[in-house]
Enzyme design. Structure first.
Site, PDB file in Angstrom:
ATOM      1  N   HIS A 144       0.854  -1.187   0.000  1.00  0.00           N
ATOM      2  CA  HIS A 144       0.000   0.000   0.000  1.00  0.00           C
ATOM      3  C   HIS A 144       0.892   1.240   0.000  1.00  0.00           C
ATOM      4  O   HIS A 144       2.032   1.204   0.482  1.00  0.00           O
ATOM      5  CB  HIS A 144      -0.895   0.018   1.230  1.00  0.00           C
ATOM      6  CG  HIS A 144      -1.987  -0.999   1.212  1.00  0.00           C
ATOM      7  ND1 HIS A 144      -3.102  -0.896   2.000  1.00  0.00           N
ATOM      8  CD2 HIS A 144      -2.134  -2.141   0.491  1.00  0.00           C
ATOM      9  CE1 HIS A 144      -3.897  -1.928   1.777  1.00  0.00           C
ATOM     10  NE2 HIS A 144      -3.324  -2.700   0.867  1.00  0.00           N
ATOM     11  N   GLU A 179       0.953   3.901   1.790  1.00  0.00           N
ATOM     12  CA  GLU A 179       1.449   4.324   3.102  1.00  0.00           C
ATOM     13  C   GLU A 179       2.601   3.446   3.580  1.00  0.00           C
ATOM     14  O   GLU A 179       3.599   3.962   4.116  1.00  0.00           O
ATOM     15  CB  GLU A 179       0.332   4.271   4.152  1.00  0.00           C
ATOM     16  CG  GLU A 179      -0.879   5.111   3.828  1.00  0.00           C
ATOM     17  CD  GLU A 179      -2.014   4.340   3.162  1.00  0.00           C
ATOM     18  OE1 GLU A 179      -3.177   4.622   3.487  1.00  0.00           O
ATOM     19  OE2 GLU A 179      -1.724   3.465   2.315  1.00  0.00           O
ATOM     20  N   CYS A 227      -6.164   1.963   5.836  1.00  0.00           N
ATOM     21  CA  CYS A 227      -6.794   0.700   6.213  1.00  0.00           C
ATOM     22  C   CYS A 227      -6.245   0.263   7.584  1.00  0.00           C
ATOM     23  O   CYS A 227      -5.377   0.933   8.148  1.00  0.00           O
ATOM     24  CB  CYS A 227      -6.498  -0.354   5.147  1.00  0.00           C
ATOM     25  SG  CYS A 227      -4.769  -0.912   5.158  1.00  0.00           S
ATOM     26  N   CYS A 262      -2.321  -0.114   7.460  1.00  0.00           N
ATOM     27  CA  CYS A 262      -1.619   1.152   7.308  1.00  0.00           C
ATOM     28  C   CYS A 262      -1.828   2.069   8.515  1.00  0.00           C
ATOM     29  O   CYS A 262      -0.912   2.782   8.925  1.00  0.00           O
ATOM     30  CB  CYS A 262      -2.050   1.844   6.022  1.00  0.00           C
ATOM     31  SG  CYS A 262      -1.589   0.902   4.547  1.00  0.00           S
TER      32      CYS A 262
END
Length: 182
Positions: free
Chosen positions: A72, A74, A102, A105
């Site tokens: 992801h 992040e 999420c 993250c």
């Protein structure tokens, strides 16, 4: 009829003034990362990490190309920032991301000791910094983040994400557009 290519992103990058390095400036750079993700057929989420008014890390989702569920924006940016600073504690850094983080993250933002997180689009289904739940508000957590939740380029980032998924849904499994009533 030729199906649309999801890599042909219809959105233009933003070119913010370097003179004012505010939330809109850094979120514009995260938005540009999201456009790069779209162009690589990735979910268009972008992230930038700022330290002392300078960008020290930037990334976008690469889950599909890397076949890594942890890739992801992040997560990748946090790793870059820690490497750049030579320290896993990102205490004086702000993370800008185009959609609320999420669970994975959100946990990483807390574990890396970021000072602040600014996200554009709240996520009531999977967001964990105020959306579906708020890890930052856990009573026993040993670090809390300053949050700016929604508002900064929220409409632009939401439109980008929604357009991406609308296009993805319009193309059926064999790569052609579904029949139209016209």
């Amino acid at each position: 009829m030729t199906p649309p290519n999801s890599q042909d992103c219809p959105f233009e990058k933003r070119f913010p003034s370097q003179l004012v390095r505010d939330d809109t400036f850094f979120m514009s750079l995260a938005y540009n990362q999201a456009i790069d993700a779209w162009r690589q057929d990735e979910v268009p989420i972008g992230c930038v990490i700022e330290h002392g008014g300078e960008v020290i890390a930037f990334s976008h989702n690469t889950v599909e190309s890397s076949q890594d569920p942890t890739a992801h924006a992040e997560m990748l940016a946090i790793t870059q920032a820690a490497t750049k600073l030579g320290n896993w504690r990102l205490e004086n850094c702000t993370l800008y991301v185009t959609k609320e983080p999420c669970p994975m993250c959100s946990g990483a933002t807390l574990m890396s000791r970021l000072k602040r997180v600014c996200y554009a689009v709240p996520d009531p289904k999977m967001g964990c910094l105020g959306g579906a739940t708020d890890l930052n508000a856990l009573p026993r957590v040993n670090h809390t983040l300053d949050l700016t939740a929604g508002g900064v380029l929220e409409d632009e980032c939401r439109t980008l994400i929604q357009a991406f998924f609308k296009l993805k849904r319009a193309v059926d499994k064999d790569g052609t557009l579904p029949p139209t009533d016209a």
